[in-house]
Design a protein around this motif. Structure first.
Motif, short mmCIF file in Angstrom:
data_model
loop_
_atom_site.label_atom_id
_atom_site.label_comp_id
_atom_site.label_asym_id
_atom_site.label_seq_id
_atom_site.Cartn_x
_atom_site.Cartn_y
_atom_site.Cartn_z
N THR A 156 101.51 50.84 40.20
CA THR A 156 102.08 52.07 40.50
C THR A 156 101.09 53.25 40.71
O THR A 156 101.21 54.19 41.32
CB THR A 156 103.38 52.47 39.70
OG1 THR A 156 102.89 52.24 38.25
CG2 THR A 156 104.40 51.53 39.71
N VAL A 157 100.03 52.96 39.67
CA VAL A 157 98.89 54.10 39.96
C VAL A 157 98.24 53.98 41.50
O VAL A 157 97.94 55.06 42.11
CB VAL A 157 97.96 53.66 38.84
CG1 VAL A 157 96.61 54.73 39.08
CG2 VAL A 157 98.54 54.27 37.56
N PHE A 158 97.89 52.55 41.75
CA PHE A 158 97.42 52.49 43.07
C PHE A 158 98.33 52.91 44.14
O PHE A 158 97.92 53.46 45.34
CB PHE A 158 97.13 50.88 43.40
CG PHE A 158 96.12 50.25 42.40
CD1 PHE A 158 94.91 50.63 42.68
CD2 PHE A 158 96.17 49.24 41.48
CE1 PHE A 158 93.67 50.27 42.17
CE2 PHE A 158 95.15 48.78 40.83
CZ PHE A 158 93.93 49.51 41.21
N VAL A 181 98.06 56.77 44.18
CA VAL A 181 96.66 57.31 44.65
C VAL A 181 96.62 57.01 46.03
O VAL A 181 96.26 57.90 46.89
CB VAL A 181 95.64 56.22 43.94
CG1 VAL A 181 94.23 56.55 44.70
CG2 VAL A 181 95.46 56.58 42.53
N ALA A 182 97.11 55.82 46.85
CA ALA A 182 97.10 55.67 48.08
C ALA A 182 98.07 56.86 48.96
O ALA A 182 97.42 57.33 49.89
CB ALA A 182 97.97 54.37 48.38
N ARG A 183 99.11 57.38 48.26
CA ARG A 183 99.75 58.36 49.05
C ARG A 183 98.97 59.78 48.88
O ARG A 183 98.93 60.42 49.84
CB ARG A 183 101.05 58.60 48.43
CG ARG A 183 101.89 57.60 48.76
CD ARG A 183 103.40 57.71 48.03
NE ARG A 183 104.19 56.65 48.47
CZ ARG A 183 105.38 56.74 48.58
NH1 ARG A 183 106.02 57.77 48.04
NH2 ARG A 183 106.09 55.56 49.06
N LEU A 184 98.19 59.98 47.68
CA LEU A 184 97.48 61.17 47.51
C LEU A 184 96.17 61.19 48.78
O LEU A 184 96.03 62.05 49.40
CB LEU A 184 96.73 61.07 46.25
CG LEU A 184 98.06 61.80 45.02
CD1 LEU A 184 97.49 61.78 43.75
CD2 LEU A 184 98.20 63.48 45.33
N HIS A 229 96.79 50.95 48.38
CA HIS A 229 98.02 50.18 48.98
C HIS A 229 98.09 48.86 48.91
O HIS A 229 99.31 48.22 48.34
CB HIS A 229 98.69 50.73 50.21
CG HIS A 229 100.42 50.52 50.14
ND1 HIS A 229 101.06 51.50 49.88
CD2 HIS A 229 100.67 49.50 50.66
CE1 HIS A 229 102.40 50.75 49.88
NE2 HIS A 229 102.11 49.57 50.50
N LEU A 230 97.16 48.23 49.31
CA LEU A 230 97.05 46.73 49.08
C LEU A 230 97.03 46.14 47.74
O LEU A 230 97.62 45.28 47.32
CB LEU A 230 95.85 45.92 49.87
CG LEU A 230 95.81 46.16 51.38
CD1 LEU A 230 94.71 45.68 52.11
CD2 LEU A 230 97.17 45.23 52.05
N LYS A 231 96.31 46.98 46.68
CA LYS A 231 96.29 46.55 45.34
C LYS A 231 97.80 46.85 44.71
O LYS A 231 98.28 45.96 44.12
CB LYS A 231 95.25 47.33 44.92
CG LYS A 231 93.71 46.75 45.01
CD LYS A 231 92.74 47.79 44.60
CE LYS A 231 91.40 47.31 44.82
NZ LYS A 231 90.20 48.08 44.75
N TYR A 232 98.42 47.79 45.19
CA TYR A 232 99.98 47.95 45.03
C TYR A 232 100.73 46.81 45.36
O TYR A 232 101.50 46.31 44.54
CB TYR A 232 100.47 49.19 45.16
CG TYR A 232 101.94 49.38 45.27
CD1 TYR A 232 102.35 49.26 44.10
CD2 TYR A 232 102.42 49.22 46.67
CE1 TYR A 232 104.01 49.17 44.26
CE2 TYR A 232 103.90 49.17 46.55
CZ TYR A 232 104.50 49.29 45.55
OH TYR A 232 105.99 49.03 45.32
N LEU A 271 102.97 44.10 36.41
CA LEU A 271 102.84 45.64 36.15
C LEU A 271 101.43 46.09 36.37
O LEU A 271 100.95 47.00 36.84
CB LEU A 271 103.23 45.76 34.68
CG LEU A 271 103.39 47.10 34.20
CD1 LEU A 271 104.70 47.73 34.85
CD2 LEU A 271 103.75 47.00 32.68
N LEU A 272 100.51 45.25 36.03
CA LEU A 272 98.97 45.55 36.09
C LEU A 272 98.30 44.75 37.16
O LEU A 272 98.81 43.49 37.30
CB LEU A 272 98.23 45.43 34.65
CG LEU A 272 98.87 46.27 33.64
CD1 LEU A 272 98.07 45.38 32.26
CD2 LEU A 272 98.72 47.75 33.60
#
Lengths: 104, 149
Positions: free
Chosen positions: B15-17, B20-23, B51-54, B63-64
């Protein structure tokens, strides 16, 4: 003699045809809205099918269902106007479909 | 496909990825509107990578983000990587590209063009080239976001 470049003639966008095909595969009692958006790329559109149908299925499965029903029903020129399809619930559509990049 | 994690590695949440993608995409849009195309192109590519990592996490229900994936060629690949192809394979997004050949063509061309080394580029793009590149990257980002919300 100078000749002016003729503007490229585009095939009309097959909105009604797409809507008919999508309506045919909708589960009974389910409704949908078709939203056609600029892709940001010249002459190419993104077709969003906004519906609660199939909302328990993975997103890719929902998209494949629509592609399988619609793409074969369109001519090559009509298909060439579509960059890609999406199938989203109204909530997903509101969350995910951001303003497209400026085309100026 | 199997995944491995080195216990010593510090892992990042999927979810962090995504956040970050959106930002980074929002920042890229601002730069693009201000005609800062070098920065815009670099950042939108980075948004795609994030986004690909997400998507790797979301598709495989992690989760990770794990350290490594063993892909179909049997080789162990790092997932904390800038290589989009590795991430697309690990996120099982190949069929989505196959189903939309235009997007696949755009992806293939951009995966060759975009690289983190762009951050060191100082020579500006020709405006039309930079805009075309930016629009293609932005369209790819939107496609990935819709394919794996």
């Amino acid at each position: 003699m100078k000749t002016q470049a003729q503007p490229k003639r585009l095939t009309p966008f097959p909105r009604a045809k797409i809507a008919r095909r999508v309506a045919e595969i909708m589960p009974e009692g389910r409704d949908f809205t078709l939203r056609v958006a600029d892709s940001g790329l010249p002459d190419l559109k993104v077709v969003h099918v906004v519906t609660e149908a199939w909302n328990r299925q993975p997103n890719t499965d929902r998209i494949f269902k629509v592609i399988k029903a619609v793409r074969p029903a369109l001519t090559e020129a009509e298909n060439d106007r579509i960059l890609h399809f999406s199938v989203l619930t109204p909530a997903e559509y509101a969350e995910l479909v951001e303003p497209q990049p400026a085309t100026s | 496909m199997t995944f491995k994690t080195d216990p010593a590695d510090a892992l990042t949440r999927g979810t962090v990825f995504k956040a970050v993608a959106r930002l980074r995409f929002a920042e890229a849009e601002v730069l693009q509107h201000q005609k800062h195309l070098l920065g815009a192109v670099y950042l939108v590519g980075y948004a795609i990578e994030c986004h690909l990592k997400y998507a790797v996490c979301a598709t495989n229900e992690f989760l990770l983000l794990p350290s490594f994936a063993c892909l179909s060629d049997g080789k162990l690949r790092k997932l904390y990587t800038h290589e989009w192809d590795v991430l697309v394979a690990a996120a099982q997004l190949r069929p989505s590209f196959k189903a939309e050949p235009r997007m696949e063509a755009i992806y293939t061309s951009l995966a060759l063009t975009w690289a983190p080394s762009l951050r060191y580029r100082t020579k500006p793009f020709e405006e039309s080239e930079g805009r075309r590149l930016y629009r293609s990257l932005a369209a790819l980002y939107q496609f990935l976001k819709i394919s794996q919300p």
